[in-house]
Design a protein around this motif. Structure first.
Motif, mmCIF file in Angstrom:
data_model
loop_
_atom_site.group_PDB
_atom_site.id
_atom_site.type_symbol
_atom_site.label_atom_id
_atom_site.label_comp_id
_atom_site.label_asym_id
_atom_site.label_seq_id
_atom_site.Cartn_x
_atom_site.Cartn_y
_atom_site.Cartn_z
ATOM 1 N N SER A 56 0.827 -1.214 0.000
ATOM 2 C CA SER A 56 0.000 0.000 0.000
ATOM 3 C C SER A 56 0.859 1.260 0.000
ATOM 4 C CB SER A 56 -0.933 0.011 1.210
ATOM 5 O OG SER A 56 -0.193 -0.057 2.418
ATOM 6 N N TYR A 57 1.996 1.199 0.684
ATOM 7 C CA TYR A 57 2.877 2.365 0.742
ATOM 8 C C TYR A 57 3.584 2.574 -0.600
ATOM 9 C CZ TYR A 57 6.468 5.633 2.257
ATOM 10 O OH TYR A 57 7.279 6.735 2.365
ATOM 11 N N ILE A 58 4.034 1.490 -1.213
ATOM 12 C CA ILE A 58 4.680 1.611 -2.522
ATOM 13 C C ILE A 58 3.706 2.185 -3.539
ATOM 14 C CG2 ILE A 58 5.755 0.352 -4.429
ATOM 15 C CD1 ILE A 58 6.802 -1.665 -2.377
ATOM 16 N N VAL A 59 2.468 1.695 -3.517
ATOM 17 C CA VAL A 59 1.437 2.213 -4.429
ATOM 18 C C VAL A 59 1.251 3.706 -4.203
ATOM 19 C CG1 VAL A 59 -1.041 2.193 -4.952
ATOM 20 C CG2 VAL A 59 0.202 0.040 -4.738
ATOM 21 N N LYS A 60 1.130 4.110 -2.955
ATOM 22 C CA LYS A 60 0.925 5.523 -2.627
ATOM 23 C C LYS A 60 2.060 6.389 -3.162
ATOM 24 C CE LYS A 60 0.228 8.659 1.328
ATOM 25 N NZ LYS A 60 1.332 9.619 1.099
ATOM 26 N N GLN A 61 3.288 5.963 -2.933
ATOM 27 C CA GLN A 61 4.428 6.777 -3.356
ATOM 28 C C GLN A 61 4.533 6.855 -4.878
ATOM 29 O OE1 GLN A 61 5.978 8.647 -1.032
ATOM 30 N NE2 GLN A 61 4.466 7.640 0.277
ATOM 31 N N LEU A 62 4.339 5.737 -5.568
ATOM 32 C CA LEU A 62 4.416 5.762 -7.029
ATOM 33 C C LEU A 62 3.302 6.628 -7.630
ATOM 34 C CD1 LEU A 62 5.394 2.078 -7.903
ATOM 35 C CD2 LEU A 62 6.801 4.138 -8.167
ATOM 36 N N GLN A 63 2.111 6.539 -7.060
ATOM 37 C CA GLN A 63 1.015 7.384 -7.542
ATOM 38 C C GLN A 63 1.331 8.852 -7.325
ATOM 39 O OE1 GLN A 63 -2.331 5.782 -5.363
ATOM 40 N NE2 GLN A 63 -2.903 4.398 -7.026
ATOM 41 N N GLU A 64 1.952 9.161 -6.202
ATOM 42 C CA GLU A 64 2.254 10.558 -5.908
ATOM 43 C C GLU A 64 3.451 11.066 -6.700
ATOM 44 O OE1 GLU A 64 2.266 11.064 -1.662
ATOM 45 O OE2 GLU A 64 0.097 10.745 -1.572
ATOM 46 N N PHE A 65 4.415 10.199 -6.991
ATOM 47 C CA PHE A 65 5.498 10.593 -7.900
ATOM 48 C C PHE A 65 4.925 10.872 -9.294
ATOM 49 C CE2 PHE A 65 8.778 8.324 -5.145
ATOM 50 C CZ PHE A 65 9.470 9.480 -4.833
ATOM 51 N N ARG A 66 3.999 10.040 -9.716
ATOM 52 C CA ARG A 66 3.356 10.240 -11.023
ATOM 53 C C ARG A 66 2.581 11.556 -11.045
ATOM 54 N NH1 ARG A 66 -0.877 5.721 -12.793
ATOM 55 N NH2 ARG A 66 -2.011 6.720 -11.080
ATOM 56 N N LEU A 67 1.857 11.830 -9.971
ATOM 57 C CA LEU A 67 1.122 13.087 -9.864
ATOM 58 C C LEU A 67 2.085 14.269 -9.850
ATOM 59 C CD1 LEU A 67 -1.568 14.567 -9.494
ATOM 60 C CD2 LEU A 67 -1.342 14.196 -7.014
ATOM 61 N N GLY A 68 3.219 14.097 -9.195
ATOM 62 C CA GLY A 68 4.226 15.157 -9.186
ATOM 63 C C GLY A 68 4.714 15.487 -10.578
ATOM 64 N N ALA A 69 4.858 14.445 -11.411
ATOM 65 C CA ALA A 69 5.281 14.655 -12.795
ATOM 66 C C ALA A 69 4.195 15.361 -13.584
ATOM 67 C CB ALA A 69 5.615 13.317 -13.450
ATOM 68 N N GLN A 70 2.948 14.987 -13.353
ATOM 69 C CA GLN A 70 1.826 15.566 -14.094
ATOM 70 C C GLN A 70 1.572 17.024 -13.739
ATOM 71 O OE1 GLN A 70 -1.183 12.785 -12.878
ATOM 72 N NE2 GLN A 70 -0.731 11.309 -14.528
ATOM 73 N N THR A 71 1.902 17.408 -12.500
ATOM 74 C CA THR A 71 1.609 18.768 -12.035
ATOM 75 C C THR A 71 2.872 19.610 -11.867
ATOM 76 O OG1 THR A 71 1.712 18.126 -9.693
ATOM 77 C CG2 THR A 71 -0.424 17.927 -10.814
ATOM 78 N N ASN A 72 3.990 19.082 -12.357
ATOM 79 C CA ASN A 72 5.269 19.778 -12.226
ATOM 80 C C ASN A 72 5.583 20.107 -10.765
ATOM 81 O OD1 ASN A 72 7.638 20.775 -13.390
ATOM 82 N ND2 ASN A 72 6.844 22.859 -13.490
ATOM 83 N N GLY A 73 5.264 19.165 -9.902
ATOM 84 C CA GLY A 73 5.623 19.299 -8.499
ATOM 85 C C GLY A 73 4.640 20.058 -7.633
ATOM 86 N N GLU A 74 3.559 20.562 -8.208
ATOM 87 C CA GLU A 74 2.603 21.321 -7.412
ATOM 88 C C GLU A 74 1.723 20.416 -6.553
ATOM 89 O OE1 GLU A 74 0.396 24.250 -9.509
ATOM 90 O OE2 GLU A 74 2.161 25.132 -10.452
ATOM 91 N N GLN A 75 1.590 19.165 -6.934
ATOM 92 C CA GLN A 75 0.828 18.202 -6.152
ATOM 93 C C GLN A 75 1.641 16.908 -6.039
ATOM 94 O OE1 GLN A 75 -3.414 17.734 -7.246
ATOM 95 N NE2 GLN A 75 -3.121 19.460 -8.628
ATOM 96 N N GLY A 76 1.247 16.071 -5.100
ATOM 97 C CA GLY A 76 1.916 14.787 -4.954
ATOM 98 C C GLY A 76 3.327 14.931 -4.419
ATOM 99 N N ARG A 77 4.215 14.112 -4.927
ATOM 100 C CA ARG A 77 5.621 14.109 -4.516
ATOM 101 C C ARG A 77 6.470 14.210 -5.771
ATOM 102 N NH1 ARG A 77 8.624 9.056 -1.331
ATOM 103 N NH2 ARG A 77 10.687 10.046 -1.138
ATOM 104 N N TYR A 78 7.380 15.157 -5.785
ATOM 105 C CA TYR A 78 8.181 15.350 -6.996
ATOM 106 C C TYR A 78 9.654 15.042 -6.755
ATOM 107 C CZ TYR A 78 10.264 17.247 -11.177
ATOM 108 O OH TYR A 78 10.969 17.372 -12.351
ATOM 109 N N ASP A 79 10.205 14.264 -7.638
ATOM 110 C CA ASP A 79 11.630 13.971 -7.657
ATOM 111 C C ASP A 79 12.021 13.863 -9.127
ATOM 112 O OD1 ASP A 79 14.178 12.734 -6.186
ATOM 113 O OD2 ASP A 79 13.735 11.483 -7.932
ATOM 114 N N PRO A 80 13.100 14.536 -9.543
ATOM 115 C CA PRO A 80 13.456 14.541 -10.967
ATOM 116 C C PRO A 80 13.585 13.149 -11.574
ATOM 117 C CG PRO A 80 14.782 16.144 -9.776
ATOM 118 C CD PRO A 80 14.025 15.366 -8.747
#
Length: 205
Positions: A56-80
């Motif tokens: 569940s934690y891996i799913v959460k982080q990958l979804q949030e990294f993906r969201l970070g990419a989609q929003t250019n870091g404004e949402q989720g979690r962003y890492d280059p």
């Protein structure tokens, strides 16, 4: 009654993501090996080991990294790097990869002798006078976290990685913690305490 029936019908027709398939996840995870290791046991201390991590934690982080990419870091979690890796993943890809890594056996870590006493005191008891909750309250006394609550297993984790995450939470660079819980705690920790906790969790199992 009609409204309830309509809601049930709508719920039943919503597309559902199937449970993760570990074998499919293994095939999809080849690009993860360079940083996290083929079985999720990272050999590079700046990258987390994810073998045995809660799915569940891996799913959460990958979804949030993906969201970070989609929003250019404004949402989720962003890492280059990670946001770029997660960007093309489907929900099913994420579930499959999470199933694979969570099914792998984590390698044991170690805790330096000179941090055990002080590290144990802070990890298990916190510091109520300074508003620092015990790490064990969410991560458990052995650091194995809570899958249902999506609190990660931090036992055996690399000290370098843990230290970086605590520093990022403290500085507000990482903001995907529920209700700002980690930021609230990290901002009260000194550099020495972050160093202490980062080394302490390595030997938990």
């Amino acid at each position: 009654m009609k409204k309830i029936f309509l809601m049930l019908c709508l719920t039943m027709t919503l597309p559902a993501v199937a449970a993760g398939d570990a074998e499919a996840g293994k095939a999809k995870s080849t690009s993860c090996a360079a940083c996290h290791g083929a079985d999720g046991n990272s050999l590079v201390d700046m990258y987390p080991s994810i073998a045995g991590q809660h799915s569940s934690y891996i799913v959460k982080q990958l979804q949030e990294f993906r969201l970070g990419a989609q929003t250019n870091g404004e949402q989720g979690r962003y890492d280059p790097v990670m946001s770029g890796m997660a960007a093309p993943l489907s929900d099913q890809d994420i579930e499959d990869m999470a199933a694979y890594f969570s099914s792998q056996k984590a390698n044991a870590g170690s805790t330096p002798e000179d941090v055990i006493q002080a590290g144990s005191k802070l990890f298990l008891g916190g510091d109520m006078e300074r508003g620092i909750a015990a790490c064990a309250a969410c991560h458990g006394p052995r650091g194995d976290g809570m899958g249902l609550a999506k609190f990660p297993d931090i036992s055996g984790q690399h000290a370098t990685y843990v230290k970086k995450q605590l520093e990022d939470f403290r500085a507000g660079k990482r903001v995907n913690d529920p209700n700002g819980m980690m930021r609230d705690i990290a901002m009260r920790l000194t550099d020495a305490e972050i160093e202490l906790l980062s080394k302490y969790v390595g030997g938990l199992y």
